[in-house]
Write a protein that holds these residues in place. Structure first.
Motif, mmCIF file in Angstrom:
data_model
loop_
_atom_site.group_PDB
_atom_site.id
_atom_site.type_symbol
_atom_site.label_atom_id
_atom_site.label_comp_id
_atom_site.label_asym_id
_atom_site.label_seq_id
_atom_site.Cartn_x
_atom_site.Cartn_y
_atom_site.Cartn_z
ATOM 1 N N LYS A 123 0.834 -1.201 0.000
ATOM 2 C CA LYS A 123 0.000 0.000 0.000
ATOM 3 C C LYS A 123 0.871 1.255 0.000
ATOM 4 O O LYS A 123 2.007 1.228 0.478
ATOM 5 N N ASN A 124 0.291 2.353 -0.498
ATOM 6 C CA ASN A 124 0.989 3.629 -0.460
ATOM 7 C C ASN A 124 0.727 4.318 0.879
ATOM 8 O O ASN A 124 0.041 3.771 1.739
ATOM 9 N N THR A 125 1.251 5.519 1.056
ATOM 10 C CA THR A 125 1.105 6.220 2.334
ATOM 11 C C THR A 125 -0.341 6.579 2.647
ATOM 12 O O THR A 125 -0.689 6.789 3.808
ATOM 13 N N ALA A 126 -1.199 6.631 1.628
ATOM 14 C CA ALA A 126 -2.622 6.923 1.840
ATOM 15 C C ALA A 126 -3.420 5.661 2.158
ATOM 16 O O ALA A 126 -4.632 5.717 2.337
ATOM 17 N N GLY A 127 -2.739 4.493 2.223
ATOM 18 C CA GLY A 127 -3.418 3.246 2.533
ATOM 19 C C GLY A 127 -4.086 2.593 1.341
ATOM 20 O O GLY A 127 -4.829 1.623 1.488
ATOM 21 N N LYS A 128 -3.818 3.099 0.140
ATOM 22 C CA LYS A 128 -4.399 2.521 -1.074
ATOM 23 C C LYS A 128 -3.414 1.537 -1.693
ATOM 24 O O LYS A 128 -2.199 1.598 -1.466
ATOM 25 N N VAL A 129 -3.931 0.628 -2.500
ATOM 26 C CA VAL A 129 -3.097 -0.406 -3.118
ATOM 27 C C VAL A 129 -2.062 0.228 -4.046
ATOM 28 O O VAL A 129 -2.393 1.025 -4.920
ATOM 29 N N ARG A 130 -0.804 -0.121 -3.822
ATOM 30 C CA ARG A 130 0.314 0.338 -4.653
ATOM 31 C C ARG A 130 0.751 -0.780 -5.588
ATOM 32 O O ARG A 130 1.113 -0.569 -6.714
ATOM 33 N N ASN A 131 0.731 -2.014 -5.074
ATOM 34 C CA ASN A 131 1.104 -3.153 -5.912
ATOM 35 C C ASN A 131 0.452 -4.425 -5.393
ATOM 36 O O ASN A 131 0.159 -4.552 -4.207
ATOM 37 N N ILE A 132 0.204 -5.333 -6.312
ATOM 38 C CA ILE A 132 -0.312 -6.662 -5.982
ATOM 39 C C ILE A 132 0.549 -7.651 -6.740
ATOM 40 O O ILE A 132 0.672 -7.561 -7.964
ATOM 41 N N ASP A 133 1.135 -8.584 -6.023
ATOM 42 C CA ASP A 133 1.937 -9.630 -6.638
ATOM 43 C C ASP A 133 1.187 -10.941 -6.456
ATOM 44 O O ASP A 133 1.039 -11.421 -5.341
ATOM 45 N N GLY A 134 0.671 -11.479 -7.546
ATOM 46 C CA GLY A 134 -0.094 -12.716 -7.496
ATOM 47 C C GLY A 134 -1.444 -12.546 -8.176
ATOM 48 O O GLY A 134 -1.888 -11.437 -8.468
ATOM 49 N N THR A 135 -2.102 -13.652 -8.425
ATOM 50 C CA THR A 135 -3.407 -13.639 -9.095
ATOM 51 C C THR A 135 -4.484 -13.215 -8.107
ATOM 52 O O THR A 135 -4.672 -13.849 -7.078
ATOM 53 N N PHE A 136 -5.180 -12.122 -8.435
ATOM 54 C CA PHE A 136 -6.187 -11.584 -7.516
ATOM 55 C C PHE A 136 -7.585 -11.538 -8.125
ATOM 56 O O PHE A 136 -8.504 -10.985 -7.531
ATOM 57 N N THR A 137 -7.759 -12.134 -9.307
ATOM 58 C CA THR A 137 -9.073 -12.189 -9.935
ATOM 59 C C THR A 137 -9.170 -13.458 -10.769
ATOM 60 O O THR A 137 -8.156 -13.963 -11.254
ATOM 61 N N VAL A 138 -10.394 -13.955 -10.932
ATOM 62 C CA VAL A 138 -10.595 -15.123 -11.791
ATOM 63 C C VAL A 138 -10.815 -14.697 -13.238
ATOM 64 O O VAL A 138 -10.777 -15.534 -14.141
ATOM 65 N N ASP A 139 -11.047 -13.406 -13.462
ATOM 66 C CA ASP A 139 -11.236 -12.907 -14.825
ATOM 67 C C ASP A 139 -9.922 -12.962 -15.590
ATOM 68 O O ASP A 139 -8.848 -12.744 -15.025
ATOM 69 N N THR A 140 -10.011 -13.246 -16.877
ATOM 70 C CA THR A 140 -8.818 -13.216 -17.717
ATOM 71 C C THR A 140 -8.795 -11.919 -18.501
ATOM 72 O O THR A 140 -9.828 -11.301 -18.759
ATOM 73 N N VAL A 141 -7.589 -11.519 -18.862
ATOM 74 C CA VAL A 141 -7.387 -10.288 -19.626
ATOM 75 C C VAL A 141 -6.822 -10.678 -20.983
ATOM 76 O O VAL A 141 -5.797 -11.353 -21.062
ATOM 77 N N THR A 142 -7.513 -10.246 -22.039
ATOM 78 C CA THR A 142 -7.085 -10.603 -23.383
ATOM 79 C C THR A 142 -6.850 -9.389 -24.273
ATOM 80 O O THR A 142 -6.330 -9.530 -25.373
ATOM 81 N N ASP A 143 -7.252 -8.211 -23.799
ATOM 82 C CA ASP A 143 -7.089 -7.000 -24.606
ATOM 83 C C ASP A 143 -7.209 -5.774 -23.697
ATOM 84 O O ASP A 143 -7.433 -5.894 -22.494
ATOM 85 N N ALA A 144 -7.045 -4.595 -24.295
ATOM 86 C CA ALA A 144 -7.085 -3.355 -23.518
ATOM 87 C C ALA A 144 -8.442 -3.147 -22.846
ATOM 88 O O ALA A 144 -8.520 -2.646 -21.717
ATOM 89 N N ALA A 145 -9.524 -3.552 -23.504
ATOM 90 C CA ALA A 145 -10.861 -3.367 -22.923
ATOM 91 C C ALA A 145 -11.042 -4.209 -21.657
ATOM 92 O O ALA A 145 -11.578 -3.726 -20.656
ATOM 93 N N SER A 146 -10.588 -5.472 -21.687
ATOM 94 C CA SER A 146 -10.741 -6.304 -20.492
ATOM 95 C C SER A 146 -9.782 -5.857 -19.384
ATOM 96 O O SER A 146 -10.101 -5.969 -18.196
ATOM 97 N N ALA A 147 -8.617 -5.309 -19.748
ATOM 98 C CA ALA A 147 -7.709 -4.744 -18.744
ATOM 99 C C ALA A 147 -8.354 -3.529 -18.088
ATOM 100 O O ALA A 147 -8.323 -3.385 -16.865
ATOM 101 N N ALA A 148 -8.962 -2.655 -18.894
ATOM 102 C CA ALA A 148 -9.630 -1.462 -18.357
ATOM 103 C C ALA A 148 -10.766 -1.862 -17.426
ATOM 104 O O ALA A 148 -10.963 -1.236 -16.372
ATOM 105 N N ALA A 149 -11.504 -2.912 -17.779
ATOM 106 C CA ALA A 149 -12.622 -3.348 -16.935
ATOM 107 C C ALA A 149 -12.131 -3.769 -15.550
ATOM 108 O O ALA A 149 -12.737 -3.405 -14.534
ATOM 109 N N ILE A 150 -11.057 -4.533 -15.497
ATOM 110 C CA ILE A 150 -10.519 -4.957 -14.196
ATOM 111 C C ILE A 150 -10.009 -3.754 -13.412
ATOM 112 O O ILE A 150 -10.281 -3.611 -12.216
ATOM 113 N N LEU A 151 -9.275 -2.862 -14.066
ATOM 114 C CA LEU A 151 -8.744 -1.690 -13.369
ATOM 115 C C LEU A 151 -9.872 -0.811 -12.831
ATOM 116 O O LEU A 151 -9.788 -0.311 -11.708
#
Length: 188
Positions: free
Chosen positions: A7-35
């Motif tokens: 987490k960053n100093t504001a307590g928000k997620v800074r990084n995640i190492d590991g699989t944190f979703t069951v959704d797969t990402v295949t293109d920019a649209a699916s990446a945007a949806a997860i983000l």
């Protein structure tokens, strides 16, 4: 598997190492949806990720990187990016966020002594002339400047995380390879 969250100093997620979703990402649209689903955890505005702001690259091991480089009011942000990583099958493997919501508060109207590109170019020309030896004639200066190309872009600069994001001019100066004064270019 295991998931490690930083987490960053504001307590928000800074990084995640590991699989944190069951959704797969295949293109920019699916990446945007997860983000966008993670926006609250990242401490960023809802809907911040647009597919058009995401580029994709792959390394030699098959990992795929979806790099979000945000824009604010049509201006590119230098720094403050988010990278979502997947394996070759689209399984999410990590996320790194340098996104700073403060970029949305930057006044995007240039003011002061450099309120338009032509003034910035004049300043750069003065800087370039300071490197000339002696006292070149105006004809020499004009011939030199005629070989240069000034590519200007108004951006939000946030590559220096020790300072607040700010409006800036990004200028690439290049010359033709067949020029009497060739250069590989420089960035201001």
């Amino acid at each position: 598997g295991f998931v490690d969250v930083g987490k960053n100093t504001a307590g928000k997620v800074r990084n995640i190492d590991g699989t944190f979703t069951v959704d797969t990402v295949t293109d920019a649209a699916s990446a945007a949806a997860i983000l966008n689903r993670m926006s609250t955890l990242l401490g960023v505005p809802t809907g911040f990720a647009q597919a058009g702001d995401i580029t994709m690259s792959t390394n030699d091991f098959g990992s795929v990187f979806y790099r979000l480089r945000p824009t604010v009011n049509g201006l590119r942000v230098m720094g403050s990016e988010v990278v979502l990583s997947t394996d070759s099958t689209g399984t999410v493997t990590s996320l790194i966020s340098n996104y700073d919501a403060e970029i949305t508060t930057v006044n995007h109207v240039p003011i002061g002594t450099v309120d338009r590109a032509s003034k910035v170019i004049d300043l750069i020309k003065t800087d370039l002339l300071s490197d000339f030896g002696g006292n070149p004639s105006q004809a020499t200066k004009d011939a030199f400047f005629a070989t240069l190309d000034f590519d200007t872009e108004l951006v939000i600069y946030h590559e220096d995380l020790n300072n607040d994001p700010q409006l800036a001019w990004r200028v690439n100066v290049t010359s033709a390879l067949d020029s009497l004064h060739p250069s590989v270019g420089t960035r201001y």
